[in-house]
Motif scaffolding. Structure first.
Motif, PDB file in Angstrom:
ATOM      1  N   LEU A  50      13.826   9.026   3.114  1.00 41.14           N
ATOM      2  CA  LEU A  50      13.372   9.242   4.483  1.00 41.14           C
ATOM      3  C   LEU A  50      11.845   9.122   4.479  1.00 41.14           C
ATOM      4  O   LEU A  50      11.158   9.961   3.896  1.00 41.14           O
ATOM      5  CB  LEU A  50      13.791  10.630   4.991  1.00 41.14           C
ATOM      6  CG  LEU A  50      13.304  10.982   6.396  1.00 41.14           C
ATOM      7  CD1 LEU A  50      13.969  10.102   7.455  1.00 41.14           C
ATOM      8  CD2 LEU A  50      13.541  12.471   6.706  1.00 41.14           C
ATOM      9  N   VAL A  51      11.346   8.066   5.104  1.00 45.05           N
ATOM     10  CA  VAL A  51       9.897   7.824   5.125  1.00 45.05           C
ATOM     11  C   VAL A  51       9.281   8.646   6.249  1.00 45.05           C
ATOM     12  O   VAL A  51       9.637   8.482   7.420  1.00 45.05           O
ATOM     13  CB  VAL A  51       9.592   6.321   5.317  1.00 45.05           C
ATOM     14  CG1 VAL A  51       8.081   6.093   5.391  1.00 45.05           C
ATOM     15  CG2 VAL A  51      10.213   5.504   4.193  1.00 45.05           C
ATOM     16  N   ILE A  52       8.378   9.546   5.872  1.00 45.83           N
ATOM     17  CA  ILE A  52       7.740  10.424   6.864  1.00 45.83           C
ATOM     18  C   ILE A  52       6.245  10.108   6.920  1.00 45.83           C
ATOM     19  O   ILE A  52       5.550  10.144   5.899  1.00 45.83           O
ATOM     20  CB  ILE A  52       7.921  11.910   6.495  1.00 45.83           C
ATOM     21  CG1 ILE A  52       9.403  12.243   6.290  1.00 45.83           C
ATOM     22  CG2 ILE A  52       7.304  12.802   7.573  1.00 45.83           C
ATOM     23  CD1 ILE A  52       9.638  13.642   5.722  1.00 45.83           C
ATOM     24  N   THR A  53       5.767   9.785   8.105  1.00 44.62           N
ATOM     25  CA  THR A  53       4.325   9.654   8.338  1.00 44.62           C
ATOM     26  C   THR A  53       3.947  10.637   9.453  1.00 44.62           C
ATOM     27  O   THR A  53       4.809  11.361   9.952  1.00 44.62           O
ATOM     28  CB  THR A  53       3.935   8.224   8.774  1.00 44.62           C
ATOM     29  OG1 THR A  53       4.506   7.969  10.061  1.00 44.62           O
ATOM     30  CG2 THR A  53       4.424   7.190   7.774  1.00 44.62           C
ATOM     31  N   VAL A  74       9.898  10.284   1.414  1.00 46.28           N
ATOM     32  CA  VAL A  74       8.896   9.341   0.921  1.00 46.28           C
ATOM     33  C   VAL A  74       7.682   9.489   1.836  1.00 46.28           C
ATOM     34  O   VAL A  74       7.754   9.173   3.028  1.00 46.28           O
ATOM     35  CB  VAL A  74       9.437   7.898   0.931  1.00 46.28           C
ATOM     36  CG1 VAL A  74       8.373   6.939   0.423  1.00 46.28           C
ATOM     37  CG2 VAL A  74      10.706   7.812   0.091  1.00 46.28           C
ATOM     38  N   ILE A  75       6.613  10.026   1.266  1.00 49.41           N
ATOM     39  CA  ILE A  75       5.454  10.414   2.088  1.00 49.41           C
ATOM     40  C   ILE A  75       4.174   9.762   1.552  1.00 49.41           C
ATOM     41  O   ILE A  75       4.105   9.385   0.380  1.00 49.41           O
ATOM     42  CB  ILE A  75       5.280  11.952   2.120  1.00 49.41           C
ATOM     43  CG1 ILE A  75       5.064  12.520   0.706  1.00 49.41           C
ATOM     44  CG2 ILE A  75       6.494  12.611   2.779  1.00 49.41           C
ATOM     45  CD1 ILE A  75       4.732  14.018   0.678  1.00 49.41           C
ATOM     46  N   SER A 120       5.954  21.165  11.759  1.00 44.05           N
ATOM     47  CA  SER A 120       6.976  20.126  11.595  1.00 44.05           C
ATOM     48  C   SER A 120       6.663  19.278  10.364  1.00 44.05           C
ATOM     49  O   SER A 120       5.558  19.328   9.821  1.00 44.05           O
ATOM     50  CB  SER A 120       7.026  19.234  12.830  1.00 44.05           C
ATOM     51  OG  SER A 120       5.835  18.456  12.888  1.00 44.05           O
ATOM     52  N   ARG A 121       7.627  18.482   9.959  1.00 44.16           N
ATOM     53  CA  ARG A 121       7.380  17.588   8.814  1.00 44.16           C
ATOM     54  C   ARG A 121       6.261  16.598   9.125  1.00 44.16           C
ATOM     55  O   ARG A 121       5.405  16.319   8.277  1.00 44.16           O
ATOM     56  CB  ARG A 121       8.658  16.808   8.467  1.00 44.16           C
ATOM     57  CG  ARG A 121       9.722  17.674   7.834  1.00 44.16           C
ATOM     58  CD  ARG A 121      10.867  16.854   7.314  1.00 44.16           C
ATOM     59  NE  ARG A 121      11.626  16.191   8.371  1.00 44.16           N
ATOM     60  CZ  ARG A 121      12.937  15.956   8.301  1.00 44.16           C
ATOM     61  NH1 ARG A 121      13.638  16.321   7.243  1.00 44.16           N
ATOM     62  NH2 ARG A 121      13.560  15.332   9.286  1.00 44.16           N
ATOM     63  N   ARG A 122       6.266  16.073  10.345  1.00 46.34           N
ATOM     64  CA  ARG A 122       5.222  15.090  10.673  1.00 46.34           C
ATOM     65  C   ARG A 122       3.838  15.750  10.746  1.00 46.34           C
ATOM     66  O   ARG A 122       2.834  15.154  10.378  1.00 46.34           O
ATOM     67  CB  ARG A 122       5.569  14.373  11.979  1.00 46.34           C
ATOM     68  CG  ARG A 122       6.629  13.278  11.771  1.00 46.34           C
ATOM     69  CD  ARG A 122       7.041  12.589  13.048  1.00 46.34           C
ATOM     70  NE  ARG A 122       7.832  13.483  13.889  1.00 46.34           N
ATOM     71  CZ  ARG A 122       7.441  13.950  15.060  1.00 46.34           C
ATOM     72  NH1 ARG A 122       6.289  13.583  15.581  1.00 46.34           N
ATOM     73  NH2 ARG A 122       8.214  14.768  15.732  1.00 46.34           N
ATOM     74  N   ARG A 123       3.820  16.985  11.225  1.00 45.11           N
ATOM     75  CA  ARG A 123       2.531  17.688  11.262  1.00 45.11           C
ATOM     76  C   ARG A 123       2.034  17.975   9.844  1.00 45.11           C
ATOM     77  O   ARG A 123       0.831  17.936   9.569  1.00 45.11           O
ATOM     78  CB  ARG A 123       2.681  18.995  12.053  1.00 45.11           C
ATOM     79  CG  ARG A 123       1.357  19.744  12.264  1.00 45.11           C
ATOM     80  CD  ARG A 123       0.342  18.958  13.094  1.00 45.11           C
ATOM     81  NE  ARG A 123      -0.861  19.746  13.376  1.00 45.11           N
ATOM     82  CZ  ARG A 123      -2.033  19.217  13.747  1.00 45.11           C
ATOM     83  NH1 ARG A 123      -2.152  17.907  13.907  1.00 45.11           N
ATOM     84  NH2 ARG A 123      -3.064  19.983  13.985  1.00 45.11           N
ATOM     85  N   TRP A 124       2.963  18.259   8.931  1.00 46.19           N
ATOM     86  CA  TRP A 124       2.605  18.425   7.501  1.00 46.19           C
ATOM     87  C   TRP A 124       1.828  17.197   7.026  1.00 46.19           C
ATOM     88  O   TRP A 124       0.745  17.315   6.433  1.00 46.19           O
ATOM     89  CB  TRP A 124       3.910  18.619   6.718  1.00 46.19           C
ATOM     90  CG  TRP A 124       3.873  18.593   5.218  1.00 46.19           C
ATOM     91  CD1 TRP A 124       2.967  19.179   4.395  1.00 46.19           C
ATOM     92  CD2 TRP A 124       4.847  17.956   4.364  1.00 46.19           C
ATOM     93  NE1 TRP A 124       3.323  18.952   3.074  1.00 46.19           N
ATOM     94  CE2 TRP A 124       4.466  18.204   3.032  1.00 46.19           C
ATOM     95  CE3 TRP A 124       6.007  17.205   4.603  1.00 46.19           C
ATOM     96  CZ2 TRP A 124       5.191  17.724   1.935  1.00 46.19           C
ATOM     97  CZ3 TRP A 124       6.734  16.737   3.516  1.00 46.19           C
ATOM     98  CH2 TRP A 124       6.328  16.996   2.202  1.00 46.19           C
TER      99      TRP A 124
END
Ligand SMILES: [Zn+2]
Length: 468
Positions: A10-13, A58-59, A366-370
């Protein structure tokens, strides 16, 4: 180097969460494709290397915009070298650091910057850049600022604290801000009223209050807020943007929030120690509190909720570490019987990404805010974006495969920082770095170090890209 494909994660930006495979060529991200698409399958078949990220995040590699490797302080030096510190950063999923080159009073910026280049060159495991600490604002150094901006050192730190060492008075600060307004540099401020603090230090010591916890009391929250307010007004007068480092007090956050409500280009960072530690740690018996002495100081626990809220509302934009480690034995002990002689600083470069992921687990962000506060915004703020801080075509392949379900116990026994204690000793967190790529090269491979000193390169930065 050949081609690498990261498959199945899971690609997180900061912007998106997508089930995508990533193609990496020549150290850069070439393309993303839907997982299980024909395109992605073809990539995997022809790739030199396929990294399986199934069930993983995947960050982008972390961007830590505030570190002090080998920093001189109070007659000693921070114990992480560029070699050990950047290796620890890689272990913790951080692939870019921005460290502070120090100008010595009476010498040029050039001499300070050259000295920091010499410390870092050939020694780093991941990429690095520099801010410049201005200790001596004068006609010559003001002129030098323009040249530094041109060579990619585009931010300048000034101190309202530490009289006689790094301290600049308001006139010097104003001049530096005016210069930055003209050359595009970003002024970073250590906002504490050092003149008033020194009075309180003297009074505390005279009254026999010598334990580490008094470090927190004399560096009063209102003296952080007052300096923050003053820095904001000076920046307004100069017409310059302002970035306040290591914000720790509720009252200082309020000053930033008020300025931002007026639409001013004023930004703030906080650090994990202010979010997860408190004056309870500073009060630990048997001089253990010295482990937590840093400036700005840790605050009473009730400040933490305000920092978290400001991170959610974007009144604070960045979390960096202010990594500045001193060993308990022999270094922190220099302040036995006099808290003012305890070297100021904590280790943390290896812990930041995990602690902030714990905040995701706990529902604080949130994950995106991380990713935004730990990767994307620091990259934007300091002219590294989109090369660093995101996963997108053309970006450097600085990528972390992150296991969100693994648990770990933070400890000096297992960390990789060159320091004899952990500020988070015994803390269990959920989430752990599995594999790390720096410009496409695997530097941590399924929890083993495969990087090397000298892989990391100096990155010349653009000016702040968070403004426009
Ligand atoms: Zn610092």
């Amino acid at each position: 180097m050949g081609t690498t494909v990261i498959r199945g994660g899971l690609v997180i930006t900061a912007a998106d969460e997508t089930n995508a495979d990533i193609l990496i060529e020549g150290g850069r991200v070439t393309a993303l494709a839907a997982h299980d698409s024909d395109v992605a399958r073809a990539w995997a078949e022809s790739a030199d290397r396929v990294l399986d990220a199934s069930g993983r995040y995947v960050i982008p590699g972390g961007v830590d915009a505030h570190t002090h490797m080998e920093m001189p302080f109070g007659g000693t030096f921070a114990v992480d070298t560029f070699e050990t510190g950047t290796r620890a950063a890689a272990w913790g999923g951080t692939t870019t650091i921005v460290d502070f080159a120090v100008q010595t009073v009476g010498e040029s910026l050039r001499a300070g910057l050259d000295a920091w280049h010499a410390k870092a060159d050939g020694n780093c495991a991941v990429d690095y850049a520099f801010h410049m600490i201005l200790s001596d604002v004068n006609e010559d150094t003001l002129k030098e600022m323009d040249g530094l901006v041109d060579e990619g050192v585009t931010s300048f730190k000034l101190f309202m604290a530490y009289p006689g060492v790094f301290y600049s008075d308001d006139g010097k600060i104003l001049r530096a801000m005016q210069r930055a307004a003209g050359n595009g540099g970003l002024v970073m401020m250590h906002a504490e009223n050092g003149i008033a603090i020194d009075v309180l230090v003297e009074q505390a010591l005279a009254a026999g209050r010598t334990d580490p916890r008094y470090h927190g009391e004399v560096r009063h929250a209102l003296l952080e807020a007052e300096a923050t307010h003053r820095a904001i007004q000076l920046a307004r007068v100069a017409g310059a943007p302002l970035y306040v480092v290591h914000v720790s007090a509720t009252e200082a956050v309020a000053e930033l929030a008020q300025a931002r409500d007026l639409g001013l280009p004023v930004f703030g960072e906080t650090c994990p120690q202010y979010l997860f530690l408190s004056t309870d740690n500073l009060a630990e018996p048997d001089f253990e509190g010295a482990k937590y002495v840093c400036s700005t100081p840790l605050r009473p626990k009730e400040h933490q909720a305000h920092l978290w809220r400001a991170l959610r509302t974007n009144d604070l934009q960045v979390v960096s570490t202010d990594h500045c480690p001193f060993c308990f034995k022999g270094q922190k002990e220099m302040g036995l019987g006099d808290f003012s002689k305890i070297p100021n600083g904590l280790p943390g470069v290896e812990n930041r990404m995990d602690l902030l992921h714990q905040a995701v687990v706990d529902g604080r962000i949130s994950r995106r805010r991380w990713i935004e506060i730990a990767c994307a915004t620091p990259a934007r703020m300091f002219g590294l974006y989109p090369r660093k801080g995101t996963i997108a075509p053309g970006a450097d392949a600085d990528i972390v495969i992150y296991d969100p379900d693994a648990t770990q116990v933070m400890s000096a026994e297992t960390h990789h920082m060159n320091v004899d204690y952990s500020a988070y000793e015994g803390r269990t967190v959920t989430g752990r770095v599995q594999t790390v790529l720096s410009r496409g090269e695997v530097v941590i491979d399924d929890r083993s170090y495969t990087g090397r000193a000298g892989h990391g390169r100096f990155v010349a930065r653009e000016t702040c890209r968070y403004l426009g």
